[in-house]
Enzyme design. Structure first.
Site, PDB file in Angstrom:
ATOM      1  N   ASN A  71     -23.200  -3.813 -22.966  1.00 31.23           N
ATOM      2  CA  ASN A  71     -24.332  -3.915 -22.045  1.00 31.23           C
ATOM      3  C   ASN A  71     -25.628  -3.897 -22.850  1.00 31.23           C
ATOM      4  O   ASN A  71     -26.034  -2.860 -23.370  1.00 31.23           O
ATOM      5  CB  ASN A  71     -24.298  -2.747 -21.056  1.00 31.23           C
ATOM      6  CG  ASN A  71     -25.495  -2.748 -20.119  1.00 31.23           C
ATOM      7  OD1 ASN A  71     -26.183  -3.749 -19.970  1.00 31.23           O
ATOM      8  ND2 ASN A  71     -25.736  -1.612 -19.480  1.00 31.23           N
TER       9      ASN A  71
ATOM     10  N   LYS B  40     -28.628  -4.274 -21.845  1.00 29.71           N
ATOM     11  CA  LYS B  40     -29.771  -3.750 -21.092  1.00 29.71           C
ATOM     12  C   LYS B  40     -30.977  -4.703 -21.270  1.00 29.71           C
ATOM     13  O   LYS B  40     -30.776  -5.909 -21.343  1.00 29.71           O
ATOM     14  CB  LYS B  40     -30.065  -2.313 -21.505  1.00 29.71           C
ATOM     15  CG  LYS B  40     -28.821  -1.423 -21.350  1.00 29.71           C
ATOM     16  CD  LYS B  40     -29.096   0.054 -21.530  1.00 29.71           C
ATOM     17  CE  LYS B  40     -27.807   0.841 -21.342  1.00 29.71           C
ATOM     18  NZ  LYS B  40     -28.036   2.294 -21.415  1.00 29.71           N
TER      19      LYS B  40
ATOM     20  N   HIS C 159     -24.876   0.735 -12.197  1.00 38.18           N
ATOM     21  CA  HIS C 159     -25.157   1.445 -13.438  1.00 38.18           C
ATOM     22  C   HIS C 159     -26.093   2.617 -13.160  1.00 38.18           C
ATOM     23  O   HIS C 159     -26.951   2.560 -12.270  1.00 38.18           O
ATOM     24  CB  HIS C 159     -25.794   0.491 -14.457  1.00 38.18           C
ATOM     25  CG  HIS C 159     -25.870   1.054 -15.835  1.00 38.18           C
ATOM     26  ND1 HIS C 159     -26.863   1.927 -16.226  1.00 38.18           N
ATOM     27  CD2 HIS C 159     -25.077   0.876 -16.929  1.00 38.18           C
ATOM     28  CE1 HIS C 159     -26.679   2.262 -17.491  1.00 38.18           C
ATOM     29  NE2 HIS C 159     -25.607   1.638 -17.934  1.00 38.18           N
TER      30      HIS C 159
ATOM     31  N   GLU D  45     -28.641   3.665 -14.521  1.00 36.69           N
ATOM     32  CA  GLU D  45     -30.078   3.356 -14.576  1.00 36.69           C
ATOM     33  C   GLU D  45     -30.545   2.667 -13.300  1.00 36.69           C
ATOM     34  O   GLU D  45     -31.686   2.866 -12.873  1.00 36.69           O
ATOM     35  CB  GLU D  45     -30.358   2.498 -15.810  1.00 36.69           C
ATOM     36  CG  GLU D  45     -30.193   3.282 -17.099  1.00 36.69           C
ATOM     37  CD  GLU D  45     -29.965   2.433 -18.328  1.00 36.69           C
ATOM     38  OE1 GLU D  45     -29.746   3.015 -19.400  1.00 36.69           O
ATOM     39  OE2 GLU D  45     -29.999   1.183 -18.218  1.00 36.69           O
TER      40      GLU D  45
ATOM     41  N   GLU E 149     -19.188   6.582 -16.378  1.00 35.50           N
ATOM     42  CA  GLU E 149     -20.278   6.840 -17.312  1.00 35.50           C
ATOM     43  C   GLU E 149     -20.967   8.150 -16.939  1.00 35.50           C
ATOM     44  O   GLU E 149     -21.831   8.175 -16.066  1.00 35.50           O
ATOM     45  CB  GLU E 149     -21.267   5.678 -17.334  1.00 35.50           C
ATOM     46  CG  GLU E 149     -21.671   5.127 -15.965  1.00 35.50           C
ATOM     47  CD  GLU E 149     -22.945   4.314 -16.020  1.00 35.50           C
ATOM     48  OE1 GLU E 149     -23.282   3.797 -17.092  1.00 35.50           O
ATOM     49  OE2 GLU E 149     -23.615   4.228 -14.980  1.00 35.50           O
TER      50      GLU E 149
ATOM     51  N   GLY F  22     -26.723   7.777 -23.985  1.00 35.74           N
ATOM     52  CA  GLY F  22     -27.863   7.788 -24.891  1.00 35.74           C
ATOM     53  C   GLY F  22     -28.162   9.129 -25.519  1.00 35.74           C
ATOM     54  O   GLY F  22     -29.135   9.271 -26.255  1.00 35.74           O
TER      55      GLY F  22
ATOM     56  N   SER G  89     -22.396   7.143 -24.971  1.00 33.63           N
ATOM     57  CA  SER G  89     -22.435   7.444 -26.406  1.00 33.63           C
ATOM     58  C   SER G  89     -21.136   7.047 -27.109  1.00 33.63           C
ATOM     59  O   SER G  89     -20.605   7.794 -27.937  1.00 33.63           O
ATOM     60  CB  SER G  89     -22.754   8.930 -26.643  1.00 33.63           C
ATOM     61  OG  SER G  89     -24.046   9.245 -26.158  1.00 33.63           O
TER      62      SER G  89
END
Length: 262
Positions: free
Chosen positions: A12, A14, A104, A106, A174, A180, A220
């Site tokens: 991904n 992003k 996702h 985000e 996730e 991250g 991660s």
């Protein structure tokens, strides 16, 4: 009889790489993996560029017959109309996308997408022949309040309402607290949640669909930990974020078998 699920390694990107950079990146990635042709036999590899890159990626993959899949990072629940800034699944289908990421963390956090929004997008993806990569996961606060798997299971139940299991889905667990952060979940934590998610799929879509569905871990993911995740029986691949923008690192993740001595 156990169903053999081909591991799925998804990158991904992003909001990174313009259309020219994407061409160079895909060429380099394909060249890097071509050094060991068995890599593509061991795993399905897919990239998820920004919308503006998709036509360039499509043209390159088709022209050079590259053994890569690709998809979009989101889609609209609507097919057309006055929805400024949104992208229809019909448009993605015309670009021969195979996959689309939906839900996702985000999108859920920054754009306040609800479980019902995710469900509407999953149904829209299937309407246009796209395979949804359905993302579920919990925050650190969720984990503390509800324990492992409770929130991802709830999210997946809603996401699968009205979904046709015969058309295929991918699920990505996730944990938001790991994305991250550099601190991944343990393989045992990932397995616990992925096993629970497979149970939801079996309950709602049937045992055969559950056995065939690939469930990914994302958060991660690195070359140094991918093998430990893929040793778990219900973890079938990875949704890779930042590491997917590093060709050497991403290629090494794809070559996960090298890290287990296979």
């Amino acid at each position: 009889m156990a169903v053999k699920r081909t591991p799925f390694i998804a990158g991904n990107w992003k909001m990174n790489l313009d259309h020219l950079q994407s061409i160079a990146f895909v060429q380099k990635l394909a060249w890097s993996l071509a050094d060991a042709k068995h890599d593509f036999a061991d795993a399905e590899v897919a990239v998820f560029p920004p919308f503006t890159d998709l036509r360039s990626v499509q043209t390159l993959i088709a022209a050079d017959s590259l053994p890569l899949a690709y998809g979009a990072q989101d889609l609209s629940a609507h097919d057309s109309g006055a929805y400024t800034g949104e992208i229809s699944g019909a448009f993605l289908a015309q670009l021969d996308c195979t996959y689309v990421i939906i839900g996702h963390s985000e999108r859920r956090t920054l754009h306040h997408e609800t479980d019902l929004d995710v469900n509407a997008k999953v149904v829209a993806a299937q309407r246009h022949g796209l395979v949804p990569v359905i993302c579920v996961g919990e925050t650190a606060e969720d984990l503390e309040a509800h324990g492992p798997s409770a929130v991802p299971v709830r999210q997946l139940r809603t996401a699968l309402a009205g979904v046709d299991g015969s058309k295929g889905i991918v699920v990505a667990y996730e944990p938001v607290w790991a994305i991250g952060s550099g601190q991944a979940a343990t393989p045992e934590q990932a397995q616990q949640v992925c096993e629970a998610l497979r149970g939801v799929i079996a309950e709602l879509l049937g045992a055969d669909v559950a056995a065939a569905t690939r469930i990914l871990y994302g958060g991660s993911v690195k070359a140094t930990n991918i093998a430990s995740f893929l040793r778990e029986p219900d973890v079938d691949g990875a949704l890779v974020g930042g590491a997917s923008l590093d060709i050497d690192e991403f290629s090494s993740i794809v070559r996960f078998k090298k890290h287990v001595g296979a």
